[in-house]
Write a protein that holds these residues in place. Structure first.
Motif, PDB file in Angstrom:
ATOM      1  N   ILE A 134       4.159   8.134  -4.189  1.00  0.00           N
ATOM      2  CA  ILE A 134       2.561   8.242  -4.446  1.00  0.00           C
ATOM      3  C   ILE A 134       1.853   9.163  -3.656  1.00  0.00           C
ATOM      4  N   LEU A 135       1.726   8.590  -2.189  1.00  0.00           N
ATOM      5  CA  LEU A 135       1.069   9.256  -1.157  1.00  0.00           C
ATOM      6  C   LEU A 135       1.645  10.514  -0.569  1.00  0.00           C
ATOM      7  N   GLU A 136       2.653  10.971  -0.965  1.00  0.00           N
ATOM      8  CA  GLU A 136       3.251  12.302  -0.823  1.00  0.00           C
ATOM      9  C   GLU A 136       2.873  13.223  -1.756  1.00  0.00           C
ATOM     10  N   ASP A 137       2.635  12.915  -3.293  1.00  0.00           N
ATOM     11  CA  ASP A 137       2.384  13.627  -4.220  1.00  0.00           C
ATOM     12  C   ASP A 137       1.005  13.496  -4.420  1.00  0.00           C
ATOM     13  N   TYR A 138       0.016  12.656  -3.975  1.00  0.00           N
ATOM     14  CA  TYR A 138      -1.428  12.747  -3.948  1.00  0.00           C
ATOM     15  C   TYR A 138      -2.099  12.623  -2.503  1.00  0.00           C
ATOM     16  N   PRO A 139      -1.907  13.709  -1.804  1.00  0.00           N
ATOM     17  CA  PRO A 139      -2.300  13.574  -0.297  1.00  0.00           C
ATOM     18  C   PRO A 139      -3.862  12.819  -0.172  1.00  0.00           C
ATOM     19  N   PHE A 140      -4.448  12.917  -1.119  1.00  0.00           N
ATOM     20  CA  PHE A 140      -5.870  12.380  -0.738  1.00  0.00           C
ATOM     21  C   PHE A 140      -5.897  10.955  -0.952  1.00  0.00           C
ATOM     22  N   ILE A 179      -3.810   2.315  -2.932  1.00  0.00           N
ATOM     23  CA  ILE A 179      -2.857   1.719  -4.026  1.00  0.00           C
ATOM     24  C   ILE A 179      -2.840   0.255  -3.834  1.00  0.00           C
ATOM     25  N   LEU A 180      -3.186  -0.322  -2.667  1.00  0.00           N
ATOM     26  CA  LEU A 180      -3.244  -1.919  -2.517  1.00  0.00           C
ATOM     27  C   LEU A 180      -4.481  -2.154  -3.394  1.00  0.00           C
ATOM     28  N   ALA A 181      -5.754  -1.529  -3.314  1.00  0.00           N
ATOM     29  CA  ALA A 181      -6.805  -1.711  -3.841  1.00  0.00           C
ATOM     30  C   ALA A 181      -6.617  -1.787  -5.615  1.00  0.00           C
ATOM     31  N   ALA A 182      -5.730  -0.909  -6.030  1.00  0.00           N
ATOM     32  CA  ALA A 182      -5.624  -0.564  -7.500  1.00  0.00           C
ATOM     33  C   ALA A 182      -4.752  -2.009  -7.911  1.00  0.00           C
ATOM     34  N   LEU A 183      -4.063  -2.356  -6.976  1.00  0.00           N
ATOM     35  CA  LEU A 183      -3.096  -3.722  -7.364  1.00  0.00           C
ATOM     36  C   LEU A 183      -4.176  -4.905  -7.202  1.00  0.00           C
ATOM     37  N   GLU A 184      -5.034  -4.855  -6.250  1.00  0.00           N
ATOM     38  CA  GLU A 184      -5.870  -5.951  -6.320  1.00  0.00           C
ATOM     39  C   GLU A 184      -6.764  -6.233  -7.488  1.00  0.00           C
ATOM     40  N   TYR A 185      -7.324  -4.925  -7.756  1.00  0.00           N
ATOM     41  CA  TYR A 185      -8.132  -4.742  -9.028  1.00  0.00           C
ATOM     42  C   TYR A 185      -7.587  -5.399 -10.312  1.00  0.00           C
ATOM     43  N   ALA A 186      -6.119  -4.749 -10.314  1.00  0.00           N
ATOM     44  CA  ALA A 186      -5.592  -5.399 -11.651  1.00  0.00           C
ATOM     45  C   ALA A 186      -5.322  -6.801 -11.725  1.00  0.00           C
ATOM     46  N   ALA A 187      -5.132  -7.367 -10.456  1.00  0.00           N
ATOM     47  CA  ALA A 187      -4.850  -8.856 -10.137  1.00  0.00           C
ATOM     48  C   ALA A 187      -6.399  -9.658 -10.614  1.00  0.00           C
ATOM     49  N   GLN A 237     -12.751   9.924  -5.933  1.00  0.00           N
ATOM     50  CA  GLN A 237     -11.782  10.620  -6.610  1.00  0.00           C
ATOM     51  C   GLN A 237     -11.771  10.465  -8.098  1.00  0.00           C
ATOM     52  N   ARG A 238     -11.179  11.463  -8.874  1.00  0.00           N
ATOM     53  CA  ARG A 238     -10.923  11.230 -10.428  1.00  0.00           C
ATOM     54  C   ARG A 238      -9.627  10.801 -10.712  1.00  0.00           C
ATOM     55  N   MET A 239      -9.106   9.590 -10.028  1.00  0.00           N
ATOM     56  CA  MET A 239      -7.915   9.229 -10.148  1.00  0.00           C
ATOM     57  C   MET A 239      -8.110   7.653 -10.386  1.00  0.00           C
ATOM     58  N   ARG A 240      -7.917   7.419 -11.841  1.00  0.00           N
ATOM     59  CA  ARG A 240      -8.071   6.004 -12.379  1.00  0.00           C
ATOM     60  C   ARG A 240      -7.067   5.203 -11.916  1.00  0.00           C
ATOM     61  N   VAL A 241      -7.561   3.940 -11.751  1.00  0.00           N
ATOM     62  CA  VAL A 241      -6.630   2.704 -11.127  1.00  0.00           C
ATOM     63  C   VAL A 241      -5.397   2.669 -12.231  1.00  0.00           C
ATOM     64  N   THR A 242      -5.632   2.729 -13.661  1.00  0.00           N
ATOM     65  CA  THR A 242      -4.620   2.882 -14.335  1.00  0.00           C
ATOM     66  C   THR A 242      -3.406   3.782 -14.150  1.00  0.00           C
ATOM     67  N   ASP A 243      -3.971   5.098 -13.617  1.00  0.00           N
ATOM     68  CA  ASP A 243      -3.054   6.108 -13.174  1.00  0.00           C
ATOM     69  C   ASP A 243      -2.097   5.692 -11.825  1.00  0.00           C
ATOM     70  N   VAL A 244      -2.573   4.899 -11.228  1.00  0.00           N
ATOM     71  CA  VAL A 244      -1.801   4.454  -9.831  1.00  0.00           C
ATOM     72  C   VAL A 244      -0.931   3.422 -10.498  1.00  0.00           C
ATOM     73  N   LEU A 245      -1.593   2.371 -11.043  1.00  0.00           N
ATOM     74  CA  LEU A 245      -0.602   1.222 -11.828  1.00  0.00           C
ATOM     75  C   LEU A 245       0.674   2.040 -12.492  1.00  0.00           C
TER      76      LEU A 245
END
Length: 76
Positions: A45-51, A57-65, A25-33
């Motif tokens: 978030i899942l409703e607004d971005y169905p892909f 979301i958990l991966a973005a949090l784990e990456y940030a951690a 996807q072209r959605m950055r980790v920082t966008d999710v965070l």
């Protein structure tokens, strides 16, 4: 650390300026965070971005951690 979650994050030079993105996807980790930081729930978030999936979301949090867990050296 959960390696299987981190496999959902990719860094590609020609995509989003080489910033970490959700795989495929072209959605950055920082966008999710940023969405989470502004108070959006996982469900919103899942409703607004169905892909996206919950695991993204958990991966973005784990990456940030992982990125913030580094030693800080202080000079004497």
């Amino acid at each position: 650390m959960k390696p299987s979650l981190l496999e959902r994050i990719t860094i590609e030079p020609g995509k989003c300026g080489g910033r970490p993105c959700i795989r495929g996807q072209r959605m950055r980790v920082t966008d999710v965070l940023g969405l989470l930081g502004s108070g959006a729930s996982h469900q919103e978030i899942l409703e607004d971005y169905p892909f996206l999936e919950e695991a993204h979301i958990l991966a973005a949090l784990e990456y940030a951690a992982v990125q913030t867990d580094h030693a800080i050296l202080i000079g004497a």
